[in-house]
Write a protein that holds these residues in place. Structure first.
Motif, mmCIF file in Angstrom:
data_model
loop_
_atom_site.group_PDB
_atom_site.id
_atom_site.type_symbol
_atom_site.label_atom_id
_atom_site.label_comp_id
_atom_site.label_asym_id
_atom_site.label_seq_id
_atom_site.Cartn_x
_atom_site.Cartn_y
_atom_site.Cartn_z
ATOM 1 N N GLY A 212 0.817 -1.206 0.000
ATOM 2 C CA GLY A 212 0.000 0.000 0.000
ATOM 3 C C GLY A 212 0.850 1.254 0.000
ATOM 4 O O GLY A 212 0.543 2.232 -0.700
ATOM 5 N N GLY A 213 1.935 1.258 0.782
ATOM 6 C CA GLY A 213 2.828 2.414 0.842
ATOM 7 C C GLY A 213 3.456 2.727 -0.503
ATOM 8 O O GLY A 213 3.508 3.885 -0.933
ATOM 9 N N VAL A 214 3.940 1.695 -1.185
ATOM 10 C CA VAL A 214 4.547 1.869 -2.510
ATOM 11 C C VAL A 214 3.510 2.425 -3.493
ATOM 12 O O VAL A 214 3.794 3.360 -4.259
ATOM 13 C CB VAL A 214 5.108 0.533 -3.040
ATOM 14 C CG1 VAL A 214 5.526 0.661 -4.498
ATOM 15 C CG2 VAL A 214 6.296 0.093 -2.190
ATOM 16 N N ALA A 215 2.310 1.875 -3.462
ATOM 17 C CA ALA A 215 1.250 2.328 -4.364
ATOM 18 C C ALA A 215 0.865 3.772 -4.086
ATOM 19 O O ALA A 215 0.671 4.568 -5.013
ATOM 20 C CB ALA A 215 0.028 1.419 -4.224
ATOM 21 N N GLY A 216 0.765 4.118 -2.810
ATOM 22 C CA GLY A 216 0.375 5.472 -2.435
ATOM 23 C C GLY A 216 1.393 6.516 -2.866
ATOM 24 O O GLY A 216 1.039 7.571 -3.398
ATOM 25 N N ILE A 217 2.670 6.234 -2.656
ATOM 26 C CA ILE A 217 3.734 7.172 -3.028
ATOM 27 C C ILE A 217 3.770 7.375 -4.543
ATOM 28 O O ILE A 217 3.813 8.512 -5.032
ATOM 29 C CB ILE A 217 5.101 6.666 -2.537
ATOM 30 C CG1 ILE A 217 5.190 6.791 -1.009
ATOM 31 C CG2 ILE A 217 6.237 7.461 -3.180
ATOM 32 C CD1 ILE A 217 6.438 6.171 -0.422
ATOM 33 N N GLY A 218 3.755 6.289 -5.287
ATOM 34 C CA GLY A 218 3.847 6.382 -6.745
ATOM 35 C C GLY A 218 2.679 7.117 -7.363
ATOM 36 O O GLY A 218 2.859 8.013 -8.205
ATOM 37 N N ALA A 219 1.464 6.778 -6.941
ATOM 38 C CA ALA A 219 0.276 7.407 -7.520
ATOM 39 C C ALA A 219 0.157 8.870 -7.101
ATOM 40 O O ALA A 219 -0.277 9.718 -7.885
ATOM 41 C CB ALA A 219 -0.974 6.634 -7.096
ATOM 42 N N PHE A 271 3.528 11.492 1.621
ATOM 43 C CA PHE A 271 3.512 10.854 2.939
ATOM 44 C C PHE A 271 2.094 10.477 3.311
ATOM 45 O O PHE A 271 1.831 9.380 3.825
ATOM 46 C CB PHE A 271 4.112 11.798 3.981
ATOM 47 C CG PHE A 271 4.087 11.241 5.375
ATOM 48 C CD1 PHE A 271 4.977 10.249 5.769
ATOM 49 C CD2 PHE A 271 3.162 11.695 6.304
ATOM 50 C CE1 PHE A 271 4.947 9.727 7.051
ATOM 51 C CE2 PHE A 271 3.118 11.182 7.586
ATOM 52 C CZ PHE A 271 4.019 10.197 7.960
ATOM 53 N N PHE A 272 1.167 11.393 3.042
ATOM 54 C CA PHE A 272 -0.241 11.153 3.366
ATOM 55 C C PHE A 272 -0.770 9.916 2.634
ATOM 56 O O PHE A 272 -1.399 9.041 3.230
ATOM 57 C CB PHE A 272 -1.075 12.381 2.999
ATOM 58 C CG PHE A 272 -2.561 12.163 3.096
ATOM 59 C CD1 PHE A 272 -3.204 12.268 4.307
ATOM 60 C CD2 PHE A 272 -3.313 11.840 1.973
ATOM 61 C CE1 PHE A 272 -4.567 12.055 4.413
ATOM 62 C CE2 PHE A 272 -4.669 11.626 2.064
ATOM 63 C CZ PHE A 272 -5.310 11.740 3.285
ATOM 64 N N HIS A 273 -0.513 9.850 1.325
ATOM 65 C CA HIS A 273 -1.052 8.741 0.543
ATOM 66 C C HIS A 273 -0.341 7.422 0.841
ATOM 67 O O HIS A 273 -0.957 6.356 0.755
ATOM 68 C CB HIS A 273 -0.990 9.064 -0.945
ATOM 69 C CG HIS A 273 -2.096 9.967 -1.394
ATOM 70 N ND1 HIS A 273 -3.338 9.507 -1.746
ATOM 71 C CD2 HIS A 273 -2.156 11.317 -1.508
ATOM 72 C CE1 HIS A 273 -4.118 10.519 -2.079
ATOM 73 N NE2 HIS A 273 -3.422 11.636 -1.949
ATOM 74 N N ALA A 274 0.930 7.500 1.197
ATOM 75 C CA ALA A 274 1.632 6.280 1.589
ATOM 76 C C ALA A 274 1.032 5.725 2.879
ATOM 77 O O ALA A 274 0.711 4.532 2.978
ATOM 78 C CB ALA A 274 3.125 6.566 1.776
ATOM 79 N N ALA A 275 0.881 6.611 3.861
ATOM 80 C CA ALA A 275 0.335 6.184 5.156
ATOM 81 C C ALA A 275 -1.128 5.772 5.041
ATOM 82 O O ALA A 275 -1.553 4.762 5.614
ATOM 83 C CB ALA A 275 0.491 7.311 6.180
ATOM 84 N N SER A 276 -1.919 6.560 4.285
ATOM 85 C CA SER A 276 -3.341 6.234 4.157
ATOM 86 C C SER A 276 -3.551 4.933 3.394
ATOM 87 O O SER A 276 -4.454 4.158 3.714
ATOM 88 C CB SER A 276 -4.093 7.375 3.463
ATOM 89 O OG SER A 276 -3.657 7.531 2.134
ATOM 90 N N ALA A 277 -2.687 4.679 2.392
ATOM 91 C CA ALA A 277 -2.795 3.416 1.659
ATOM 92 C C ALA A 277 -2.430 2.232 2.544
ATOM 93 O O ALA A 277 -3.032 1.157 2.435
ATOM 94 C CB ALA A 277 -1.896 3.449 0.417
ATOM 95 N N CYS A 278 -1.443 2.417 3.413
ATOM 96 C CA CYS A 278 -1.101 1.367 4.388
ATOM 97 C C CYS A 278 -2.309 1.039 5.256
ATOM 98 O O CYS A 278 -2.659 -0.139 5.448
ATOM 99 C CB CYS A 278 0.049 1.836 5.287
ATOM 100 S SG CYS A 278 1.651 1.912 4.485
ATOM 101 N N ILE A 279 -2.946 2.082 5.780
ATOM 102 C CA ILE A 279 -4.114 1.899 6.650
ATOM 103 C C ILE A 279 -5.274 1.284 5.876
ATOM 104 O O ILE A 279 -5.917 0.327 6.322
ATOM 105 C CB ILE A 279 -4.541 3.248 7.263
ATOM 106 C CG1 ILE A 279 -3.454 3.780 8.199
ATOM 107 C CG2 ILE A 279 -5.865 3.099 8.023
ATOM 108 C CD1 ILE A 279 -3.700 5.202 8.672
ATOM 109 N N CYS A 280 -5.543 1.852 4.695
ATOM 110 C CA CYS A 280 -6.703 1.432 3.917
ATOM 111 C C CYS A 280 -6.590 -0.021 3.463
ATOM 112 O O CYS A 280 -7.511 -0.821 3.655
ATOM 113 C CB CYS A 280 -6.871 2.358 2.715
ATOM 114 S SG CYS A 280 -8.387 2.066 1.774
ATOM 115 N N TRP A 281 -5.446 -0.370 2.854
ATOM 116 C CA TRP A 281 -5.299 -1.733 2.335
ATOM 117 C C TRP A 281 -5.223 -2.768 3.453
ATOM 118 O O TRP A 281 -5.781 -3.864 3.324
ATOM 119 C CB TRP A 281 -4.062 -1.833 1.443
ATOM 120 C CG TRP A 281 -4.330 -1.402 0.041
ATOM 121 C CD1 TRP A 281 -3.885 -0.276 -0.574
ATOM 122 C CD2 TRP A 281 -5.137 -2.084 -0.934
ATOM 123 N NE1 TRP A 281 -4.350 -0.208 -1.859
ATOM 124 C CE2 TRP A 281 -5.115 -1.306 -2.108
ATOM 125 C CE3 TRP A 281 -5.860 -3.271 -0.917
ATOM 126 C CZ2 TRP A 281 -5.806 -1.679 -3.264
ATOM 127 C CZ3 TRP A 281 -6.538 -3.644 -2.071
ATOM 128 C CH2 TRP A 281 -6.511 -2.857 -3.231
#
Length: 306
Positions: A212-219, A271-281
């Motif tokens: 999720g972190g990788v996906a959030g950072i890239g997108a 940072f927000f999308h990396a962390a939020s993707a970690c939480i969400c996924w």
């Protein structure tokens, strides 16, 4: 046709469907819970991002913005408008994940290109869910900037002064941003998870957090210029500038601020999308796991035996 069930995917090495049925309500409910947890958990950082992107001079830093918010409104200033996003996040993410799983399943059956199938499914998921999310996002951002007290009052004021269309300010930009974001986000998650583990049927929080972190950072990095444009549209008037649509906003930002506008708020956003993707996924995969057919069958048997 896609009915009440969809098939869970086999280990990512194959990418094909198995015979394990997952009810569609599992995806919908898991997505709704994950969306609420994600947005509420990451809300303070989202508030900072909104303040950074709404400013025109670009002089404030992330730490400076946090200090300014705290000095002006205290800790409550970090959570202004959170109820609006909590209301919108549930149904929006239920649709988001439900549509993604539906089309991923259908497209994967018809194509050997899993990444393309996941990208198309992600884009369609974003297209379907944003209609629920954008009005709440507009209210949330106005609240975050401290210009209104109460979500209902904020919404009424927007409608009275700017009309109903203002609730969908930045909607086109949101779709233009959201569709490519999701088209990058989902394949990045699935591909990263596939490369880390060959077992996709068991819940492993570390794997889901990393993927999720990788996906959030890239997108997030890929779509940041459009996110800045969306924020300026949705906070027009408040930020001291009125814009007339997507292309006018981007053109004006480029003329007045140069290419620097494209990276405004990019670090907190990544940072927000990396962390939020970690939480969400992690949340989504967890609830999908515990509500899966193997875990739910004993309860169903007990219920049927009553």
């Amino acid at each position: 046709m896609y009915s009440l069930t969809t098939h869970a995917h086999a280990p990512p090495s194959s990418g094909k469907a198995t015979n394990n049925d997952e009810a569609i309500w599992v995806h919908l409910l898991s997505g709704a819970i994950a969306g609420i947890i994600e947005h509420c958990g990451m809300y303070p950082l989202d508030t900072v991002k909104t303040h950074l992107q709404a400013q025109r001079n670009g002089r404030d830093t992330m730490i400076g913005t946090i200090r300014k918010i705290y000095k002006g409104s205290g800790i409550r200033g970090m959570f202004r408008g959170i109820s609006a996003i909590a209301v919108g996040a549930g149904p929006a993410h239920a649709i988001y994940f439900g549509v993604y799983e539906l089309f991923k399943h259908q497209l994967t059956i018809k194509s050997d290109n899993d990444i393309l199938s996941q990208g198309i499914a992600g884009g369609l998921a974003s297209l379907s869910s944003e209609a629920f999310m954008v009005p709440m996002d507009v209210v949330k951002q106005r609240m975050q900037l401290g210009k209104y007290i109460g979500n209902i009052r904020c919404m009424k004021s927007i409608i009275m002064k700017e009309g109903w269309k203002a609730l969908y300010a930045g909607y086109t930009t949101t779709l233009v941003m959201g569709v490519p974001y999701s088209a990058v986000y989902f394949p990045l998650y699935e591909t990263t998870k596939k490369n880390i583990t060959s077992d996709s049927n068991n819940f492993n929080p570390i794997i889901h957090m990393i993927s999720g972190g990788v996906a959030g950072i890239g997108a997030a990095a890929f779509t940041n210029p459009l996110d800045v444009t969306k924020t300026r549209l949705q906070t027009r008037g408040i930020s001291g500038k009125f814009y007339a649509g997507l292309f006018n906003t981007m053109s004006t930002l480029y003329k007045e601020e140069g290419m620097g506008f494209a990276t405004r708020g990019i670090l907190p956003r990544m940072f927000f999308h990396a962390a939020s993707a970690c939480i969400c996924w992690t949340s989504y995969e967890y609830f999908k796991y515990i509500m899966g057919p193997e875990r739910m069958k004993p309860f169903e048997d007990d219920f049927m035996g009553i």
